[in-house]
Design a protein around this motif. Structure first.
Motif, PDB file in Angstrom:
ATOM      1  N   ARG A 115       0.815  -1.209   0.000  1.00  0.00           N
ATOM      2  CA  ARG A 115       0.000   0.000   0.000  1.00  0.00           C
ATOM      3  C   ARG A 115       0.854   1.268   0.000  1.00  0.00           C
ATOM      4  NH1 ARG A 115      -4.383  -0.839  -2.052  1.00  0.00           N
ATOM      5  NH2 ARG A 115      -5.176   1.078  -1.114  1.00  0.00           N
ATOM      6  N   ARG A 132      -7.543   0.472   4.845  1.00  0.00           N
ATOM      7  CA  ARG A 132      -7.818   1.727   4.145  1.00  0.00           C
ATOM      8  C   ARG A 132      -9.291   2.135   4.201  1.00  0.00           C
ATOM      9  NH1 ARG A 132      -3.186   3.266   1.143  1.00  0.00           N
ATOM     10  NH2 ARG A 132      -4.302   5.209   0.806  1.00  0.00           N
ATOM     11  N   GLU A 133     -10.180   1.204   4.519  1.00  0.00           N
ATOM     12  CA  GLU A 133     -11.590   1.555   4.614  1.00  0.00           C
ATOM     13  C   GLU A 133     -11.927   2.207   5.956  1.00  0.00           C
ATOM     14  OE1 GLU A 133     -13.905   0.984   2.016  1.00  0.00           O
ATOM     15  OE2 GLU A 133     -11.994   0.709   0.998  1.00  0.00           O
ATOM     16  N   SER A 170     -10.407   6.521   0.595  1.00  0.00           N
ATOM     17  CA  SER A 170     -10.437   5.166   0.039  1.00  0.00           C
ATOM     18  C   SER A 170     -11.823   4.549   0.098  1.00  0.00           C
ATOM     19  CB  SER A 170      -9.438   4.270   0.786  1.00  0.00           C
ATOM     20  OG  SER A 170      -8.119   4.758   0.644  1.00  0.00           O
ATOM     21  N   GLY A 213      -0.765   6.775  -4.230  1.00  0.00           N
ATOM     22  CA  GLY A 213      -2.090   7.003  -3.685  1.00  0.00           C
ATOM     23  C   GLY A 213      -2.158   8.376  -3.031  1.00  0.00           C
TER      24      GLY A 213
END
Length: 631
Positions: A32, A322-323, A412, A179
């Motif tokens: 990530r 990430r959620e 995200s 990201g």
């Protein structure tokens, strides 16, 4: 198109100076982000990097001080200007001027003149930003205590900038692959403020551990605060237990409950919340020492998840899951003009402000279906008041904002498959090879430069204008709060907005479309004159962003500045033409006025606010006007 992409790939494969990196993976095993130590010890920074950082900051200081009329450059021949200071020192430099009163000094052109032993003026190349501030202190009207603190902030800013130059960093093509959270770590700070990474309170070690540019993962400290001190609030669909279940694993919740029980406490008698580890060590255990000793505040341990700081330093993005929510946490440091705590009225008001705004705006078919604007809600919070300091009238706000938190929906959790989301601020980034990120994205899209810019301006302006004209509401859409969603070809497609509770404002004129408004939240939803509401948009989009983007576009995409501003005007006209029935609102929130007030951020720190402790945050006052390039 293919040749350009091959060149980008070749450039990105060139060897660069790097430190050993470590990676973190999500639950699917996908890498990530990477983190290392891109900010070296100051002893590892070369004199050349230090001088180059100073040259850049000196040019920025000359430019912004001239814009705010702290100094008044006198024209010489060609593009040369001279500034004579009360100290007897003079500076001469080359500069260009642009729209909205902007100045752009050439960093390699500056000379400093001072009287020699024989009384003659000796000019030497100038690179020292701190020397300039000492030289001009009398001219700008600052005092010694203020200058001492300001030089501390400037030195801290230079240390980070010099380390960045020493390390090199990724080129613009490589940044396209990052990201949104990783990209935030590569940004260089507020474009207007000279001392934009002051962080008074952080040591050099703290900067390497907790500043975004260090790219270090942070684990948050969790604590339990007795309900006599703490209050949880959430949107209607989020209970306190639901937030904990979302943010913590069952095993962690069980372990935390056990720790409270071992102290003799009832886990349900406490509100659980995360704390920044620096804040826990430097503020909470000091200011709340009595509450810790009496078990009214119980340390529970570190989170299992790793977080990455965003540009604000105090907002953290979960990199492990990430959620999960972003979390905004107070830090008892001074950075970019204010103490970076979180006011209790903000923690208390965040969920109700979010519920009202999203309930209102999510029903708007233009925002919801056509523009597909994303409002990242601040959906839960914890407010903790100090048992003694909170009772003292006129107590400086830095002491009252030390403990609390706000949970916000993560990017995200709201972005589409294949969508790339980047902060608006990232468009102003220029890599060490001189390539701007905006130019890189425009070229990568394959679109003609003017078409890409038109997409960008409409993507950013139309949602902001729609909310302002339709509801008399504005956010503070600066580079951090505004994010842009791009398609797979790096074409701007929609807007993400955040930071409601800190930055939303409502016009004091009645607007039927707003419906019933929350009562008792004047601090959170301040009522303002429509001209002031408009100024939020002007300050953050036109003055705070497009003013800096225009010369980059002219230099690297071949779109002259005059044409740039015509394209911005075209985006405003396109919205006006789409909704002619709102003509009265267009006049009320007049984006096409002949001039706008100028708000002097650097002047406020050096001359007006200084570093005096205040009970409330200080409101900036305008200093003159600038001509509107959209007029």
């Amino acid at each position: 198109m293919k040749r350009r992409k091959d060149e980008q790939r070749k450039h990105s494969e060139q060897p660069r100076k790097r430190r050993e990196e470590k990676s973190v993976t999500d639950k699917k095993g996908t890498a990530r982000m990477t983190a290392g130590h891109p900010v070296p010890e100051l002893a590892d920074v070369s004199p050349e990097s230090w001088r180059e950082a100073n040259r850049r900051l000196l040019a920025k200081t000359l430019s912004e001080f001239a814009f705010e009329e702290l100094i008044k450059p006198v024209p010489l021949e060609g593009d040369r200007y001279r500034v004579d200071l009360d100290s007897g020192v003079s500076y001469v430099f080359s500069a260009s001027q642009g729209a909205l009163g902007s100045w752009r000094a050439d960093k390699d052109s500056v000379t400093r003149g001072a009287a020699g032993l024989l009384g003659n003026e000796i000019e030497t190349p100038a690179w020292d930003a701190q020397q300039f501030l000492v030289d001009c202190a009398g001219t700008i009207g600052t005092d010694a205590p203020t200058l001492g603190m300001y030089l501390t902030e400037v030195s801290a800013t230079l240390a980070v900038d010099a380390a960045r130059i020493e390390h090199g960093g990724e080129n613009a093509a490589e940044l396209r692959e990052l990201g949104h959270a990783e990209l935030e770590c590569r940004m260089t700070g507020h474009p207007t403020l000279v001392a934009n990474k002051g962080r008074i309170g952080f040591s050099a070690t703290d900067v390497r551990a907790y500043a975004p540019e260090s790219q270090e993962l942070v684990r948050l400290q969790w604590i339990a605060v007795h309900r006599g001190l703490a209050e949880f609030r959430g949107t209607p669909d989020l209970s306190e237990r639901a937030v904990l279940a979302h943010e913590l694993s069952e095993e962690t919740i069980a372990a935390f409950r056990s720790r409270i029980e071992r102290t003799g406490g009832d886990p349900d008698a406490y509100v659980w919340m995360p704390v920044h580890p620096w804040q826990w060590d430097h503020a909470v255990q000091v200011l709340f020492a009595g509450e810790v000793a009496q078990r009214r505040v119980i340390p529970l341990g570190e989170s299992a998840d790793a977080y990455l700081p965003q540009q604000s330093v105090r907002t953290m993005t979960n990199m492990s899951e990430r959620e999960r929510f972003d979390v905004k946490l107070p830090l008892k440091i001074v950075n970019t003009l204010i103490w970076r705590g979180i006011p209790p009225h903000c923690t208390q008001g965040a969920p109700v402000a979010t519920q009202w705004l999203t309930g209102l705006l999510d029903k708007d078919p233009v925002l919801r279906d056509e523009l597909r604007t994303v409002f990242l809600g601040e959906i839960a919070s914890v407010t903790v008041r100090h048992p003694y300091l909170d009772r003292v009238p006129e107590m400086p706000y830095q002491h009252l904002e030390t403990l609390g938190c706000i949970w916000r929906e993560s990017v995200s959790s709201r972005q589409d498959e294949g969508e790339r989301v980047r902060t608006f601020a990232s468009l102003l980034y220029v890599d060490e090879q001189g390539t701007s990120f905006a130019a890189e994205l425009a070229r990568a899209s394959g679109l003609p430069a003017e078409e890409w810019l038109t997409r960008l301006f409409e993507t950013v302006l139309h949602p902001v204008l729609h909310v302002m004209y339709t509801y008399g509401i504005t956010f503070n859409p600066h580079g951090q709060n505004t994010l842009i969603g791009y398609d797979g070809d790096d074409v701007p497609r929609r807007l993400f907005l955040k930071d409601f509770v800190d930055d939303v404002s409502v016009s004091h004129t009645p607007v039927p479309e707003r419906g019933p408004e929350p009562d008792g939240y004047d601090h959170v939803l301040p009522r303002k004159n429509p001209v002031v509401i408009r100024q939020h948009v002007v300050d953050q989009l036109l003055l705070g962003h497009f003013r800096y983007l225009a010369p980059l576009v002219a230099e690297q995409l071949g779109v002259p500045e005059e044409r740039f501003w015509r394209l911005v005007r075209g985006a405003v006209d396109a919205y006006h033409g789409r909704f002619p029935e709102k003509a009265d609102r267009f006049a009320e929130f007049d984006m096409l006025a002949d001039e706008f007030p100028r708000y002097p951020f650097n002047t406020d720190r050096l001359v007006i606010t200084r570093y005096v402790d205040r009970a409330l945050r200080h409101a900036l006052r305008p200093n003159g006007t600038v001509a509107n390039p959209l007029s």
